[in-house]
Each structure stands twice: as structure tokens, then as C-alpha cells.
Design an enzyme around this catalytic site. Structure first.
Site, PDB file in Angstrom:
ATOM      1  N   GLU A  44       0.833  -1.212   0.000  1.00 27.95           N
ATOM      2  CA  GLU A  44       0.000   0.000   0.000  1.00 27.95           C
ATOM      3  C   GLU A  44       0.863   1.255   0.000  1.00 27.95           C
ATOM      4  O   GLU A  44       2.084   1.207   0.175  1.00 27.95           O
ATOM      5  CB  GLU A  44      -0.943  -0.044   1.207  1.00 27.95           C
ATOM      6  N   GLU A  55      -1.779  -9.854  -6.320  1.00 25.05           N
ATOM      7  CA  GLU A  55      -1.760 -10.577  -7.596  1.00 25.05           C
ATOM      8  C   GLU A  55      -0.851  -9.874  -8.606  1.00 25.05           C
ATOM      9  O   GLU A  55      -0.079 -10.500  -9.328  1.00 25.05           O
ATOM     10  CB  GLU A  55      -3.173 -10.674  -8.192  1.00 25.05           C
TER      11      GLU A  55
HETATM   12  N1  THU Z   1      -6.124  -6.325  -2.481  1.00 25.76           N
HETATM   13  C1  THU Z   1      -5.291  -7.267  -3.012  1.00 25.76           C
HETATM   14  O1  THU Z   1      -4.068  -7.234  -2.814  1.00 25.76           O
HETATM   15  N2  THU Z   1      -5.842  -8.249  -3.773  1.00 25.76           N
HETATM   16  C2  THU Z   1      -7.175  -8.445  -3.935  1.00 25.76           C
HETATM   17  O2  THU Z   1      -7.564  -9.427  -4.558  1.00 25.76           O
HETATM   18  C3  THU Z   1      -8.129  -7.484  -3.373  1.00 25.76           C
HETATM   19  C4  THU Z   1      -7.547  -6.290  -2.735  1.00 25.76           C
HETATM   20  C5  THU Z   1      -5.542  -5.311  -1.592  1.00 25.76           C
HETATM   21  C6  THU Z   1      -5.454  -3.906  -2.113  1.00 25.76           C
HETATM   22  C7  THU Z   1      -5.435  -3.107  -0.815  1.00 25.76           C
HETATM   23  O3  THU Z   1      -4.104  -3.074  -0.323  1.00 25.76           O
HETATM   24  C8  THU Z   1      -6.264  -3.932   0.142  1.00 25.76           C
HETATM   25  O4  THU Z   1      -6.325  -5.225  -0.409  1.00 25.76           O
HETATM   26  C9  THU Z   1      -7.657  -3.392   0.359  1.00 25.76           C
HETATM   27  O5  THU Z   1      -8.316  -3.175  -0.828  1.00 25.76           O
END
Ligand code: THU
Length: 132
Positions: A44, A55
Site C-alpha cells: 500500500e 496478484e
Molecule cells: N487487495 C489485493 O491485494 N488483492 C485483492 O484481490 C483485493 C484487494 C488489496 C489492495 C489493498 O491493499 C487492500 O487489499 C484493500 O483493498
């Protein structure tokens, strides 16, 4: 490698996710045709918009390591969710760039069940070609 082992690898990865803003760690494990597993986590950013999902981290790492379109066999995604955690739409589009529509995508839930979908089921009518 079977889907349970691949999912275990995705689950373990959650521990290195950088998710101080959402507190929503996600791990991904990408299986290559040569048997290699490449992992990814969400990373993040304070801007929120610069956040990278688990992913995409896995796919981009594979590309950076020399793997190409067609080298991908399956991907497993794990979060701390009650229900199956599906890839976001941006990640689906990135997966469609490099992976076959029939590629299995494994999702998991709190009970550690595994839901097996294909990329095509997650992203029907994918945009994959500029010459339509
Ligand atoms: N996120 C992922 O890494 N993969 C997913 O399949 C869904 C969302 C992350 C993005 C962000 O850091 C957090 O989850 C909340 O949306």
C-alpha cells in the site's frame, strides 16, 4: 504442485504484506509452467492510489524475472476474509494480459475451502487486443 500447497504459499505470504492503511493483508502465489512459485503481497501507499495488489505484485515479479505470456499455470489468492476473496478488476485485466483464459484461479475463505475458477469466468469478454 497441487492447489492446497499453492494456497498455503499464498496464505503464508500475507505476513509480509504492507497494508498499514487498510489492515487487509493479501498474499498471492503464482505457479509457473516450470514449477517455480512466485509470490506477491499487497504493497500500500499513503496516496492509496499507488497501492499494488498481491496478484499484480506476483505477475510483475514474474515478468521482471524473465517469464513471459504463456508461462503461467495457476494463481492462488488468500486474505483474512470470511468469504472467498476475488481479485480486483485491475488485477483481472493484468492477469488477462499474460495468462490463458482457461488458467485456474484459486480463492479461499475463512474455513480454508478452495474455490477454483478460471480467469475467463472472472473476466468474460476480456479486452485483450487493440486490433478488433
Ligand atoms: N487487495 C489485493 O491485494 N488483492 C485483492 O484481490 C483485493 C484487494 C488489496 C489492495 C489493498 O491493499 C487492500 O487489499 C484493500 O483493498
Amino acid at each position: 504442485m497441487n492447489k492446497e500447497l499453492l494456497m498455503e504459499s499464498a496464505r503464508k505470504m500475507k505476513t509480509t504484506a504492507y497494508a498499514p492503511y487498510s489492515n487487509f493483508p493479501v498474499g498471492a502465489a503464482l505457479l509457473l509452467n516450470d514449477g517455480t512459485v512466485i509470490n506477491g503481497v499487497n504493497v500500500e501507499n499513503v496516496s492509496l492510489g499507488a497501492t499494488n495488489c498481491a496478484e499484480r505484485t506476483a505477475i510483475f515479479t514474474a515478468i521482471a524475472n524473465g517469464y513471459k505470456k504463456g508461462d503461467f499455470q495457476a494463481i492462488a489468492v488468500a486474505g483474512n476474509t470470511v468469504d472467498f476473496l476475488p481479485p480486483c478488476s485491475l488485477c483481472r485485466q493484468v492477469l488477462a494480459e499474460f495468462c490463458l483464459p482457461e488458467m485456474p484461479v484459486y480463492l479461499t475463505n475463512e474455513k480454508k475451502n478452495i474455490l477454483e475458477l478460471t480467469l475467463k469466468e472472472l473476466l468474460p469478454y476480456a479486452f485483450t487486443d487493440l486490433e478488433m
